[in-house]
Motif scaffolding. Structure first.
Motif, mmCIF file in Angstrom:
data_model
loop_
_atom_site.group_PDB
_atom_site.id
_atom_site.type_symbol
_atom_site.label_atom_id
_atom_site.label_comp_id
_atom_site.label_asym_id
_atom_site.label_seq_id
_atom_site.Cartn_x
_atom_site.Cartn_y
_atom_site.Cartn_z
ATOM 1 N N LEU A 39 45.570 -24.190 7.977
ATOM 2 C CA LEU A 39 45.774 -24.491 9.393
ATOM 3 C C LEU A 39 44.847 -23.655 10.265
ATOM 4 N N LEU A 43 42.029 -25.165 12.925
ATOM 5 C CA LEU A 43 41.960 -24.828 14.346
ATOM 6 C C LEU A 43 40.631 -24.176 14.708
ATOM 7 N N ARG A 48 41.500 -30.300 14.468
ATOM 8 C CA ARG A 48 42.871 -30.341 14.975
ATOM 9 C C ARG A 48 43.543 -31.698 14.774
ATOM 10 N N ILE A 51 46.198 -32.142 12.076
ATOM 11 C CA ILE A 51 47.412 -31.337 12.135
ATOM 12 C C ILE A 51 48.540 -32.102 12.818
ATOM 13 N N VAL A 53 52.599 -31.275 13.895
ATOM 14 C CA VAL A 53 53.610 -30.224 13.977
ATOM 15 C C VAL A 53 54.992 -30.836 13.839
ATOM 16 N N VAL A 76 52.818 -28.999 9.622
ATOM 17 C CA VAL A 76 53.191 -27.596 9.754
ATOM 18 C C VAL A 76 54.384 -27.478 10.681
ATOM 19 N N VAL A 78 56.619 -25.414 13.710
ATOM 20 C CA VAL A 78 56.260 -24.791 14.988
ATOM 21 C C VAL A 78 55.853 -23.337 14.770
ATOM 22 N N GLU A 80 54.636 -21.939 11.979
ATOM 23 C CA GLU A 80 53.338 -21.887 11.291
ATOM 24 C C GLU A 80 52.195 -22.165 12.256
ATOM 25 N N HIS A 81 52.403 -23.121 13.135
ATOM 26 C CA HIS A 81 51.359 -23.469 14.096
ATOM 27 C C HIS A 81 51.096 -22.306 15.044
ATOM 28 N N ALA A 84 48.995 -19.682 13.211
ATOM 29 C CA ALA A 84 47.617 -20.129 13.059
ATOM 30 C C ALA A 84 46.888 -20.137 14.396
ATOM 31 N N ARG A 85 47.595 -20.462 15.463
ATOM 32 C CA ARG A 85 46.984 -20.447 16.792
ATOM 33 C C ARG A 85 46.539 -19.038 17.162
#
Length: 249
Positions: A39, A43, A48, A51, A53, A76, A78, A80-81, A84-85
């Motif tokens: 992920l 990003l 993106r 992906i 969510v 993924v 929330v 995990e996102h 990664a963000r």
């Protein structure tokens, strides 16, 4: 022949044995750490759209229905996102990383031939004169990451991509970089350039695995560590580990 084209993800299993190479095709694992790495790559490298969510937990009928409806996407949670963000934002704030990534081709598949055997790979990014990989790990401090890079085969992987780009005619890189980022707050980013010695070390490593692959494929035999009965002597000054118990005889 287990694969039409040799990919590094399987080739590096030869570091253990030919039998582990064969097993690598059966043992595709997916862990939270691996998902976070994929992920973060998506990003940072601009993928993106792959992906999706999921606002829930990976269990139950609702999860099964959602996974079926989004087959082929990187699903993924929330949480995990958000992790990664944070990784992607940290890379975007790092001047060296953004400079290295600027103007590169990202996630571009390459194909080439080595010793008559077809090969393929997908470098994270490359320019005309360098190739780079993005790595996510717990500790990117210089003294720790050098050990991690060697233990995980990163030198061999970058050399594989570097030589593959030249052989495929896609680019003529002479340098190789790693953008390493820690997976937890504060998501420290450290950029590394492989020395000529490290590139050559990686090249020797992957070529030794490749030569063993060709030898095994020529006779269709993929053995384990050794087919001989090996002598085993005792080691001095090894302490007994009382925390591990053997199964009853």
């Amino acid at each position: 022949m287990l694969e039409e084209r040799v990919r590094f993800s399987h080739l590096k299993a030869f570091a253990r044995s030919a039998a582990h190479y064969v097993a690598s095709f059966r043992n595709d694992r997916d862990t939270p750490q691996m998902r976070l790495g994929r992920l973060g790559h998506a990003l940072v490298l601009g993928e993106r759209e792959k992906i999706v969510v999921y606002d829930g937990e990976r269990r139950g009928n609702a999860w099964k229905d959602f996974a079926k409806a989004n087959d082929g996407a990187e699903i993924v949670t929330v949480a995990e996102h958000a992790k990664a963000r944070a990784i992607a934002d940290a890379v975007a704030r790092n001047g060296n990383a953004t400079k290295l990534l600027h103007g590169t081709k990202k996630e571009h598949r390459i194909e080439w031939s080595l010793c008559g055997r077809e090969c393929a790979g997908t470098p994270d990014a490359f320019a005309d004169d360098y190739v780079l990989d993005l790595k996510t790990c717990p500790d990117v401090s210089p003294e720790k990451f050098r050990f991690t890079a060697q233990r995980m085969g990163y030198f061999a992987q970058l050399s594989w991509y570097l030589d593959g780009l030249v052989a495929s005619g896609q680019a003529a890189p002479k340098r190789a970089y790693i953008i390493a980022v820690e997976a937890t707050d504060p998501c420290v980013v450290q950029c590394f350039e492989m020395t000529p010695g490290a590139i050559e070390f990686g090249r020797r490593q992957y070529r030794s695995w490749f030569e063993r692959l060709l030898a095994c494929e020529s006779v269709n035999h993929f053995p384990g560590y050794s087919e001989a009965i090996l002598p085993m002597d005792a080691l001095e000054d090894v302490q007994l580990d009382y925390s591990e118990s053997e199964a009853a005889e």
